[in-house]
Design an enzyme around this catalytic site. Structure first.
Site, PDB file in Angstrom:
ATOM      1  N   HIS A 220       0.825  -1.212   0.000  1.00 47.67           N
ATOM      2  CA  HIS A 220       0.000   0.000   0.000  1.00 47.67           C
ATOM      3  C   HIS A 220       0.863   1.269   0.000  1.00 47.67           C
ATOM      4  CE1 HIS A 220      -3.941  -1.982   0.745  1.00 47.67           C
ATOM      5  NE2 HIS A 220      -3.207  -2.869   1.399  1.00 47.67           N
ATOM      6  N   ASP A 282      -0.690  -5.508   5.748  1.00 48.95           N
ATOM      7  CA  ASP A 282      -1.717  -6.311   5.076  1.00 48.95           C
ATOM      8  C   ASP A 282      -1.542  -6.275   3.563  1.00 48.95           C
ATOM      9  OD1 ASP A 282      -2.451  -3.550   5.147  1.00 48.95           O
ATOM     10  OD2 ASP A 282      -4.411  -4.117   4.363  1.00 48.95           O
ATOM     11  N   GLU A 283      -2.075  -7.294   2.906  1.00 41.94           N
ATOM     12  CA  GLU A 283      -2.217  -7.351   1.438  1.00 41.94           C
ATOM     13  C   GLU A 283      -0.907  -7.019   0.704  1.00 41.94           C
ATOM     14  OE1 GLU A 283      -6.867  -6.296   0.719  1.00 41.94           O
ATOM     15  OE2 GLU A 283      -5.557  -4.589   1.153  1.00 41.94           O
ATOM     16  N   CYS A 284       0.180  -7.622   1.166  1.00 45.85           N
ATOM     17  CA  CYS A 284       1.491  -7.374   0.542  1.00 45.85           C
ATOM     18  C   CYS A 284       1.743  -8.421  -0.544  1.00 45.85           C
ATOM     19  CB  CYS A 284       2.586  -7.400   1.603  1.00 45.85           C
ATOM     20  SG  CYS A 284       2.366  -6.144   2.879  1.00 45.85           S
TER      21      CYS A 284
END
Length: 466
Positions: A220, A282-284
């Protein structure tokens, strides 16, 4: 001595029309000889509410022992023909009790109403994403007012993402100079100055909330990469991003500025408030496991070195230690690392998207919101118990509602998505569970909605609300 009838109200059935959200721990109704109508609290007549500090929770009437943090937040409200009295052990408890009194409808003539209340969980939060669309100081302070009225005590600010960077970092002014002007759909941007952050933190503190800042790493980060070419191993900057996809950006240990960048942003976050610091994780999807472990460990170490607690999304659980918090958002993921973190003394913040993500659409027909986790109506946000979704061996610290702003452009959009679901989540966080409380909750939240309407706050009228 005149006879007094005392009715213990359990399950809130008899109390449902009095409008209190979240529901209190204990309510007593005493029927006495009527003399005159009870006073009605209002902003204009707030002086009618008398307050007093007591030495211990036992002085309030609690028979069972409370934990120290529960005692700090406990309160008692007595409302009878003589007025409204709020008692607590601390100013925080007085704030909670006064907020409760302001919500209540006047008791019937000749009735003495006593509320004895304390929370079940110490973490009762609301996360607002100001990265995908920016919301300024006035909007955030107005949201704090709503959160405080529902006895929440944490404001989590999501300050960076692929679409924008929203906080000054003294060592890297380029972050706001180059990456604060964008948002989803190119709707405009903005950022918080150091003075802005101080204003928000001070206002939150006066209303009983701690501000937990988040800069999301190592994914992100497109906004950071755009501002600082040195964060890329190639020394090049990606274009600004104004879409809604996730998982495509990453920091790298091979870039020359990465260590200095992580050190600088950790100092910035620790300077916001005195509580925990959220590091994201998160969401890497574009980060290898080795790189992920190195980068998250580095960021957590910076925070730990100053004696501060770390909060991370559930993907970062393996890098947390005793006193830290892991935030569960996706129940579809494996939970072994969460359980292992719990054995190390890490506590869980429950934010399951199927219940607590208030950016999910209420229904498919709604214009606002997303549906990647389906739709979430009011009853879904109420009727659950956070302890049932926690892996065995990890203690639940509390509940946090999350509002990501891909589709949220205005303050009215914010409140429409928050309300009434935030009231339901506040009830779960305060009372510990909303299972079986739908019939009691509906008339109470309907009363709250009348107050929102009087204050000009936009909300969604969910099925069953009056």
């Amino acid at each position: 001595m005149k006879e007094v009838t005392i009715v213990e109200v359990k399950g809130m059935e008899s109390f449902a029309n009095n409008g209190l959200v979240p529901r209190p721990n204990d309510v007593r109704v005493e029927f006495e000889e009527p003399s005159r109508s009870a006073p009605v609290p209002s902003e204009e007549g707030a002086a009618r509410i008398a307050t007093s500090l007591r030495a211990t929770a036992r002085d309030l009437g609690f028979a069972e022992p409370l934990t120290p943090w529960q005692e700090r937040e406990a309160y008692r409200v007595i409302w009878d023909k003589d007025g409204i009295q709020v008692d607590a052990v601390t100013p925080t408890g007085l704030r909670h009790g006064t907020a409760a009194a302001m919500q209540l409808q006047a008791p019937a003539l000749g009735t003495r109403l006593t509320i004895l209340d304390r929370p079940e969980f110490p973490w009762r939060g609301l996360s607002i994403d100001v990265a995908r669309h920016f919301f300024g100081v006035d909007d955030i302070c107005a949201i704090i007012d709503i959160a405080a009225s529902l006895r929440l005590n944490v404001l989590h600010l999501h300050l960076s993402d692929d679409q924008g960077w929203r906080i000054e970092v003294p060592e890297f002014p380029e972050l706001v100079e180059r990456s604060s002007h964008t948002s989803v759909g190119m709707d405009g941007g903005g950022f918080f100055t150091t003075s802005d952050i101080r204003t928000i933190v001070d206002y939150a503190a006066r209303n009983g909330l701690t501000v937990v800042p988040e800069i999301d790493v190592p994914g992100h980060v497109n906004a950071a990469l755009h501002a600082l070419p040195g964060l890329s191993p190639t020394g090049t900057s990606p274009d600004p991003y104004t879409g809604v996809e996730v998982g495509f950006s990453t920091l790298s240990t091979q870039a020359e500025l990465t260590h200095e960048f992580l050190s600088a942003i950790s100092r910035t976050l620790m300077g916001v408030d005195v509580g925990p610091v959220h590091i994201g994780a998160d969401e890497c999807l574009a980060t290898t496991r080795d790189e992920f472990d190195a980068l998250v460990s580095q960021m957590a170490s910076h925070v730990h070195s100053e004696g501060r607690s770390v909060v991370a999304w559930q993907e970062g659980a393996s890098h947390l230690k005793m006193g830290d918090f892991v935030q569960l958002w996706d129940e579809r993921q494996e939970t072994e690392e969460l359980a292992a973190a719990g054995r190390r003394g890490v506590k869980l913040i429950a934010s399951p998207a199927s219940r607590a993500y208030v950016d999910m659409k209420y229904s498919e027909e709604e214009a606002l919101g997303t549906t990647w986790m389906g739709t979430v109506e009011l009853r879904q946000s109420l009727e659950w118990d956070p302890r049932t979704i926690a892996p065995a061996g990890i203690e639940v610290a509390g509940v946090e509602a999350c509002l990501f702003t891909e589709t949220i452009r205005t303050f009215d959009d914010l409140t429409y998505m928050l309300l009434p679901r935030l009231a339901a989540l506040a009830e779960v966080a305060w009372a510990g569970s909303g299972v079986g409380e739908w019939a009691s909750f509906l008339p109470r939240v309907s009363h709250l909605a009348q107050l929102w309407q009087k204050e000009g706050i936009r909300y969604h009228c969910s099925p069953g609300m009056q």
